[in-house]
Design an enzyme around this catalytic site. Structure first.
Site: not given
Ligand code: NAP
Length: 299
Positions: A53, A97, A120
Site C-alpha cells: 500500500k 491495517q 477503507d
C-alpha cells in the site's frame, strides 16, 4: 471456455487515472494527496499488505506515511495517533491495517477515523451512505468497489434484469457488494452459512460473487452457464507438488471447473486482489479532491 477477467490490467488502468488526477490536483491547488497507513504488531502478512500500500501510494505521487507501532500499543495510544492523523491537513486518507493484535479493539478505532478520511470505507457514515444509495459523497469499501468495476467491465453499467448472488455477508465485503449491485439495478440475493441449498441458490445467478474464505467451495455445478463469477476469497493451501512445506493461493471458487461453465471468471491471484489496493488509491485521491473543494474523479 470462460473469459478470464484480468484484475491486474484493470487495476493498472485505475492507477493511471489516480496518478493523473493526483498530478492535476497538485498542479492546480498545491495539494498532494496524503495517505497514512497504521500497522500494529508484527503479523508478516499484514506487513506485506502495508508495504504494498505504501509503495503504491508513492508510485501514485502521494505523500505516503507509515506508522508502525509495537504489539504492546495500548488502545489509548492508537486512538491518539488516529486523532492526530484526523487533525493533520496534509493527510487525506487514514487506514488502520486489520486485524489488530489482541486485546486491541478495532471497531472504536475505525469509527474514530473522520468519515472524510476513512479510505477503507468502514465508518458507519460511509456504510450508511452506501446503504441509502448515496454513491456520490461517501467512500466505498475498497474490495467491493474493485469487484464492482470488474463486474461492470463484463456486464456494463446497468445490471437491470440480472440476478446476482453474493455469498458472504460481512461488513467489509458482502454487505457493501450487495448494495453496489443493487444500486446498479441487479436483483440481489445475499447468501451465508445459514442459507439452505446454497448450490441451488447460486445456480440462479447471472453474477455470482464468492467471499467466504473456504478454498474452492464453489464448484462447476453451482454455476449457471455463461455467468460472471467474481472470486474474492484468498486462501493459502498446501502445495506439496511445489515442494515440501510449500503453499499456494486459491480462491473460494474451483477455478478450472468454473472456467468450463462460466462466461467470465476472476482468477486468484490476479483478479479482485489487485483491485483492492487500486481502489484504496482511488479513495485517497477522491478524499484529497473533496478537501480541496474540487470535484473528485470517477472510477
Ligand atoms: P468473513 O467476515 O469471515 O465472512 C465470511 C462470510 O462467509 C460470512 O458471511 C459467512 O456466513 C459466510 N460463510 C462461511 N462459511 C460458509 C458456508 N459454508 N456457506 C456459505 N457461507 C459461508 O470474511 P470476509 O472478510 O468477508 O472475507 C471473505 C473472503 O474474502 C476471505 O477469503 C478473505 O481473505 C477474502 N478477502 C479478500 C480481499 C481482497 O483484497 N481480495 C479483501 C477482503 C477479503 P455467516 O455470516 O453466516 O457466518
Amino acid at each position: 471456455m470462460a473469459e478470464v477477467i484480468d484484475g491486474r490490467q484493470a487495476a493498472a488502468v485505475i492507477l493511471d487515472s489516480v496518478r493523473s488526477a493526483a498530478a492535476a490536483l497538485e498542479a492546480g491547488s498545491g495539494i498532494k494527496p496524503g495517505l497514512a497507513v497504521v500497522i500494529v504488531g508484527d503479523d508478516p502478512a499484514s506487513h506485506a499488505y502495508v508495504r504494498a500500500k505504501s509503495r503504491t501510494a508513492t508510485e501514485c505521487g502521494f505523500r505516503s506515511v507509515q506508522h508502525t507501532l509495537p504489539a504492546a500499543t495500548t488502545q489509548a495510544e492508537l486512538a491518539a495517533l488516529v486523532a492526530a492523523l484526523n487533525a493533520d491537513p496534509s493527510i487525506h486518507g487514514v487506514l488502520v491495517q486489520l486485524p489488530l493484535p489482541k486485546p486491541l479493539e478495532a471497531e472504536p478505532i475505525i469509527q474514530s477515523i473522520r468519515p472524510e478520511k476513512d479510505v477503507d470505507g468502514l465508518h458507519v457514515v460511509n456504510a450508511g451512505k452506501l446503504a441509502t444509495g448515496d454513491l456520490a459523497t461517501g467512500l466505498v469499501s475498497c474490495t467491493p468497489a474493485g469487484a464492482m468495476i470488474l463486474v461492470r467491465r463484463v456486464r456494463g453499467e446497468d445490471l437491470s434484469g440480472l440476478g446476482a448472488v453474493v455469498i458472504g455477508r460481512s461488513n467489509l465485503f458482502g454487505k457493501p457488494m450487495a448494495q453496489l449491485l443493487l444500486a446498479a439495478n441487479a436483483t440481489v440475493t445475499v447468501a451465508h452459512s445459514r442459507t439452505k441449498d446454497l448450490p441451488e441458490v447460486c445456480r440462479g445467478a447471472d453474477i455470482l460473487v464468492a467471499a467466504v474464505g473456504r478454498p474452492e467451495m464453489v464448484r462447476a455445478e453451482w454455476i449457471k452457464p455463461g455467468a460472471t463469477v467474481i472470486d474474492v476469497g484468498i486462501n493459502r493451501v498446501p502445495a506439496p507438488e511445489k515442494g515440501e512445506g510449500k503453499t499456494r493461493l486459491v480462491g473460494d471458487v474451483a477455478f478450472a471447473e468454473a472456467a468450463s461453465v462460466a462466461g467470465a471468471v476472476t482468477p486468484v491471484p490476479g483478479g479482485v486482489g489487485p483491485m483492492t489496493i487500486a481502489m484504496l488509491m482511488a479513495n485517497t485521491v477522491i478524499a484529497a479532491h473533496r478537501s480541496a473543494g474540487w470535484a473528485p474523479p470517477e472510477f
